[in-house]
Write a protein that holds these residues in place. Sequence first.
Motif, short mmCIF file in Angstrom:
data_model
loop_
_atom_site.label_atom_id
_atom_site.label_comp_id
_atom_site.label_asym_id
_atom_site.label_seq_id
_atom_site.Cartn_x
_atom_site.Cartn_y
_atom_site.Cartn_z
N ALA A 103 18.72 14.19 63.75
CA ALA A 103 19.80 15.05 63.25
C ALA A 103 19.31 16.08 62.24
O ALA A 103 19.86 17.19 62.18
N GLY A 104 18.29 15.75 61.44
CA GLY A 104 17.77 16.72 60.47
C GLY A 104 17.25 17.98 61.14
O GLY A 104 17.74 19.09 60.89
N PRO A 105 16.24 17.84 62.04
CA PRO A 105 15.78 19.02 62.77
C PRO A 105 16.89 19.65 63.61
O PRO A 105 16.94 20.88 63.77
N GLY A 106 17.80 18.81 64.15
CA GLY A 106 18.90 19.34 64.94
C GLY A 106 19.80 20.25 64.14
O GLY A 106 20.21 21.32 64.62
N PHE A 107 20.09 19.86 62.90
CA PHE A 107 20.93 20.71 62.05
C PHE A 107 20.18 21.98 61.65
O PHE A 107 20.80 23.03 61.47
N ASN A 108 18.86 21.89 61.49
CA ASN A 108 18.08 23.11 61.23
C ASN A 108 18.17 24.07 62.41
O ASN A 108 18.23 25.30 62.23
N LEU A 109 18.17 23.53 63.62
CA LEU A 109 18.31 24.37 64.82
C LEU A 109 19.69 25.02 64.86
O LEU A 109 19.82 26.21 65.17
N ILE A 110 20.72 24.25 64.52
CA ILE A 110 22.08 24.81 64.47
C ILE A 110 22.15 25.92 63.43
O ILE A 110 22.72 26.99 63.67
N PHE A 111 21.53 25.68 62.26
CA PHE A 111 21.53 26.71 61.22
C PHE A 111 20.83 27.97 61.72
O PHE A 111 21.28 29.10 61.45
N THR A 112 19.73 27.80 62.45
CA THR A 112 18.99 28.95 62.99
C THR A 112 19.88 29.79 63.90
O THR A 112 19.94 31.03 63.78
N LEU A 113 20.59 29.13 64.80
CA LEU A 113 21.47 29.84 65.74
C LEU A 113 22.58 30.59 64.99
O LEU A 113 22.87 31.75 65.30
N VAL A 114 23.17 29.93 63.99
CA VAL A 114 24.25 30.55 63.22
C VAL A 114 23.73 31.72 62.40
O VAL A 114 24.36 32.78 62.32
N ALA A 115 22.54 31.55 61.79
CA ALA A 115 21.98 32.61 60.95
C ALA A 115 21.61 33.84 61.79
O ALA A 115 21.88 34.98 61.39
N PHE A 116 21.01 33.62 62.96
CA PHE A 116 20.70 34.76 63.84
C PHE A 116 21.99 35.43 64.32
O PHE A 116 22.06 36.67 64.41
N TRP A 117 23.01 34.62 64.65
CA TRP A 117 24.29 35.19 65.07
C TRP A 117 24.88 36.06 63.96
O TRP A 117 25.32 37.19 64.21
N ALA A 118 24.87 35.55 62.73
CA ALA A 118 25.39 36.32 61.59
C ALA A 118 24.55 37.57 61.36
O ALA A 118 25.08 38.64 61.03
N MET A 119 23.23 37.47 61.56
CA MET A 119 22.36 38.63 61.39
C MET A 119 22.74 39.75 62.37
O MET A 119 22.85 40.92 61.99
N PHE A 120 22.96 39.38 63.64
CA PHE A 120 23.33 40.39 64.63
C PHE A 120 24.73 40.94 64.37
O PHE A 120 25.02 42.09 64.70
N MET A 121 25.61 40.14 63.77
CA MET A 121 26.94 40.61 63.44
C MET A 121 26.90 41.59 62.26
O MET A 121 27.54 42.64 62.28
N VAL A 122 26.12 41.23 61.22
CA VAL A 122 26.01 42.07 60.02
C VAL A 122 25.20 43.32 60.33
O VAL A 122 25.51 44.42 59.87
N GLY A 123 24.14 43.13 61.12
CA GLY A 123 23.23 44.23 61.42
C GLY A 123 22.01 44.18 60.51
O GLY A 123 22.12 43.87 59.33
#
Length: 448
Positions: A103-123
Amino acid sequence: MNSLFGSVFWLLVTLGVLVTFHEFGHYWVARRCGVKVLRFSVGFGRAIWKRIGKDGTEYQVAMIPLGGYVKMLDAREGEVDPALVNQEFTGKPVWQRIAIVAAGPGFNLIFTLVAFWAMFMVGKPDVAPVIAAVPQSIAAEAGVRTGDRILAIDGSPVATWSDAMDAVVNAMLGRDPLPVEVRGTDGAERKLVLPLNQLPAGEDIGQYLDKLGLKLAPLPPVAATVLPGKPAAEAGMKGGDRILTINGQAMSSYDDFQHAIPLDAAKSPALDVVVERDGKTLPLTITARMESLEGQPTTWIIGVSPLEREPAVLRYGPLKAASASLQTTWNTAASTFNMIGKMLTGQASTKNLSGVIGIAQVANASAHMGAGWFLSFLAMVSLSLAILNLMPIPVLDGGYLLYYLIELVKGSPVSERTMMAGQYVGLVLLFTLMGLAFYNDIHRFLPS
């Protein structure tokens, strides 16, 4: 905020966010599986803040911020109250223990997906990949011309300078010839091949980039704006003037101009400047002054600023950002595994490893470049933490997962003696890796 303080501050922010998210993964799944959590710690060592939650878990922030841990009720660490035996970690089915550890690495992967998504939204503000080549470099010999715009690398379209450089850096690991499509200043499209096979083996990415010699096209020597009350304005220079010469030296780029001002002004502040305005040449005498602009160190200035580069911002709507996040995460993970494999086989240098000092510097730089860049940085570090923790090294999550997979195959747990031996081996490997990364960080500060 000075560079050292900023680096430390943004490092703490980065580690605080990512470690908390990683450990929360272990904690959340452990609670879902009915395991009692004794302590949730961000950091190691003595606690600088703690409290006991309503669930009986001790939550703390410790002095050494280079990690964290979740301490669960574990029969291997002492006697367990019979009333709590059903909440003890080792008594849980092996699939639940695997889920808790993963779950630890899994949550890091989830964070990665969310952070990249937010990056593309913000620009993420960037510049167009309009390039030039250092004379007599590999890029120059491959046919790169000043003003070429990169359209695609190895068949994949690129829209920004950072995307282009990411693709080039990933290709450098294999040192295979790299196809590049460009459009010249005349509008004609050309196909080039960067002969990365000419790069010597065993050097780090920075040395490879120097030898490649690919760079952003230089800005023309044009004074885009002239600051009122400064020497250039007082001498009659206007915005849009093209600087032809300074003290008889021809200026081919704005970099030439910036380099010439302090050197010539140190000899004599009175500078003979020739500019072009409306197709006519105009001689000016500009007396440079020692000043500090916007908190920068004091230097010789005349008070002009350059043209801005062509902007290129990647910004998508929610659905397109989600798709781009998945693709970016996949590509980054593949590149990371590729680098690890090549370092293990000796095809890539271990000099490419960075430690906490390198992370701190990039954290500070990306934070100052804007929210999009910092989100991208957080996503990259989070993904790296996930991959590192999944490596089958005892003391890391991947080591425990290996033990539990062996248990699934053989039908019984790995012996305590084997686990202890693995812990010692894992510690040696981990400290060796950390020491090498720290050495690389320090070595980058030393003159070559």
